[in-house]
Motif scaffolding. Structure first.
Motif, PDB file in Angstrom:
ATOM      1  N   HIS A  72       1.237  -1.023  -0.015  1.00 46.38           N
ATOM      2  CA  HIS A  72       0.303  -0.038  -0.313  1.00 46.38           C
ATOM      3  C   HIS A  72       0.594   1.225   0.139  1.00 46.38           C
ATOM      4  CE1 HIS A  72      -3.400  -2.674   0.486  1.00 46.38           C
ATOM      5  NE2 HIS A  72      -3.783  -2.570   1.368  1.00 46.38           N
ATOM      6  N   THR A  73       0.453   2.412  -0.688  1.00 46.70           N
ATOM      7  CA  THR A  73       1.407   3.846  -1.358  1.00 46.70           C
ATOM      8  C   THR A  73       0.969   4.613   0.079  1.00 46.70           C
ATOM      9  OG1 THR A  73       1.013   4.019  -3.595  1.00 46.70           O
ATOM     10  CG2 THR A  73       2.390   3.097  -3.304  1.00 46.70           C
ATOM     11  N   THR A  74      -0.819   4.296  -0.047  1.00 47.92           N
ATOM     12  CA  THR A  74      -1.420   5.145   0.761  1.00 47.92           C
ATOM     13  C   THR A  74      -0.656   5.273   2.279  1.00 47.92           C
ATOM     14  OG1 THR A  74      -3.390   4.673   0.918  1.00 47.92           O
ATOM     15  CG2 THR A  74      -3.163   5.932  -0.576  1.00 47.92           C
ATOM     16  N   ASP A  75      -1.129   4.448   2.468  1.00 48.77           N
ATOM     17  CA  ASP A  75      -0.895   4.005   4.418  1.00 48.77           C
ATOM     18  C   ASP A  75      -0.541   2.773   4.375  1.00 48.77           C
ATOM     19  OD1 ASP A  75      -0.692   4.336   6.592  1.00 48.77           O
ATOM     20  OD2 ASP A  75      -2.489   5.526   7.043  1.00 48.77           O
ATOM     21  N   ASP A  76       0.163   2.607   5.326  1.00 47.67           N
ATOM     22  CA  ASP A  76       0.558   1.470   5.609  1.00 47.67           C
ATOM     23  C   ASP A  76      -1.473   0.176   6.320  1.00 47.67           C
ATOM     24  OD1 ASP A  76      -0.460   2.305   7.858  1.00 47.67           O
ATOM     25  OD2 ASP A  76       0.577   0.741   9.156  1.00 47.67           O
ATOM     26  N   GLU A  77      -1.792   0.985   6.024  1.00 47.80           N
ATOM     27  CA  GLU A  77      -3.533   0.047   6.496  1.00 47.80           C
ATOM     28  C   GLU A  77      -4.399   1.582   5.736  1.00 47.80           C
ATOM     29  OE1 GLU A  77      -5.035  -1.591   9.868  1.00 47.80           O
ATOM     30  OE2 GLU A  77      -6.254   0.122   9.991  1.00 47.80           O
ATOM     31  N   VAL A  78      -5.373   0.495   4.803  1.00 47.41           N
ATOM     32  CA  VAL A  78      -6.716   1.133   3.723  1.00 47.41           C
ATOM     33  C   VAL A  78      -7.772   0.701   4.301  1.00 47.41           C
ATOM     34  CG1 VAL A  78      -5.183   1.819   2.081  1.00 47.41           C
ATOM     35  CG2 VAL A  78      -6.263  -0.352   1.883  1.00 47.41           C
ATOM     36  N   THR A  79      -9.184   1.555   4.591  1.00 43.14           N
ATOM     37  CA  THR A  79     -10.212   1.447   5.042  1.00 43.14           C
ATOM     38  C   THR A  79     -11.099   1.466   3.736  1.00 43.14           C
ATOM     39  OG1 THR A  79      -9.371   1.344   7.638  1.00 43.14           O
ATOM     40  CG2 THR A  79     -12.367   1.190   6.431  1.00 43.14           C
ATOM     41  N   ILE A  80     -12.113   0.534   3.689  1.00 42.91           N
ATOM     42  CA  ILE A  80     -13.411   1.149   2.992  1.00 42.91           C
ATOM     43  C   ILE A  80     -14.485   0.543   3.522  1.00 42.91           C
ATOM     44  CG2 ILE A  80     -12.344  -0.070   0.601  1.00 42.91           C
ATOM     45  CD1 ILE A  80     -14.323  -2.590   0.779  1.00 42.91           C
ATOM     46  N   LYS A  81     -15.789   1.264   3.186  1.00 43.75           N
ATOM     47  CA  LYS A  81     -17.018   1.397   3.935  1.00 43.75           C
ATOM     48  C   LYS A  81     -18.052   0.461   3.167  1.00 43.75           C
ATOM     49  CE  LYS A  81     -16.574   5.882   5.301  1.00 43.75           C
ATOM     50  NZ  LYS A  81     -17.194   6.907   6.315  1.00 43.75           N
ATOM     51  N   VAL A  82     -18.806  -0.092   3.699  1.00 45.11           N
ATOM     52  CA  VAL A  82     -19.705  -1.694   3.375  1.00 45.11           C
ATOM     53  C   VAL A  82     -20.765  -1.685   3.431  1.00 45.11           C
ATOM     54  CG1 VAL A  82     -20.113  -3.648   3.157  1.00 45.11           C
ATOM     55  CG2 VAL A  82     -17.646  -3.428   2.823  1.00 45.11           C
TER      56      VAL A  82
END
Length: 192
Positions: A72-82
């Motif tokens: 991941h380049t935007t952050d070490d952890e990415v999140t989406i909403k479902v």
């Protein structure tokens, strides 16, 4: 302590016609459908190596799904909403490239907002009409039927007076591979 074992005479845990079973609980079928789709999401997230968080109170989004990966380049952890939805009005393997699903416009506006800092997806589960057909279990499998499909509604207009039918691609089966691919795109700064 004795553990119940499946009857080897009943393939895939299915009961023979006319077999007496214990009665189901009195929960509304729609409440049971919600529980089933949450179980599906949990299974997919576990297989994809994702964590889940349920917002409280729920403000129109059911779950936050997070994924950590060194790429991941935007952050070490990415999140989406479902946002989860389900229907029994369609059969398995809907014909054609898409199927229609109707949302209240207020809900669609929330899912379609753009730009966003955390992307949202709609996950629609098609379940059999009869609860007896929702689940199959055996010594080597657990089968939830039928399946979930996903879409990103960013920028989708509300076209109806109160409700809008959106099109869900039948090629977008929501499984662990799809979720990992979604997270990889989001982790690179893209859309789901």
């Amino acid at each position: 302590m004795a553990l119940a074992q499946p009857d080897p005479a009943t393939p895939h845990g299915r009961r023979p016609p006319g077999h007496l079973t214990a009665p189901r609980g009195s929960l509304a079928v729609t409440a049971c459908m919600e529980t089933l789709q949450v179980g599906y999401l949990h299974a997919v997230a576990a297989a994809a190596g994702c964590s889940l968080a349920q917002p409280f109170p729920d403000n129109g989004i059911d779950w936050h799904v997070s994924h950590s990966a060194p790429g991941h380049t935007t952050d070490d952890e990415v999140t989406i909403k479902v946002q989860l939805k389900s229907t029994y009005q369609l059969g398995p393997r809907p014909p054609g490239p898409t199927f229609g699903f109707t949302l209240d416009n207020d809900h669609l506006v929330k899912l379609a907002r753009t730009p966003v800092s955390v992307h949202k997806i709609l996950v629609v589960m098609i379940v059999p009409r009869t609860q007896d057909d929702w689940l199959r279990a055996g010594p080597d499998h657990l089968e939830l039927r039928h399946c979930c499909y996903w879409t990103n509604l960013a920028g989708h207009p509300a076209t109806g007076r109160r409700r809008t039918t959106v099109r869900i691609p039948t090629t977008r089966v929501f499984d662990d591979r799809a979720l990992r691919e979604i997270m990889t795109r989001v982790g690179a700064g893209g859309r789901p």
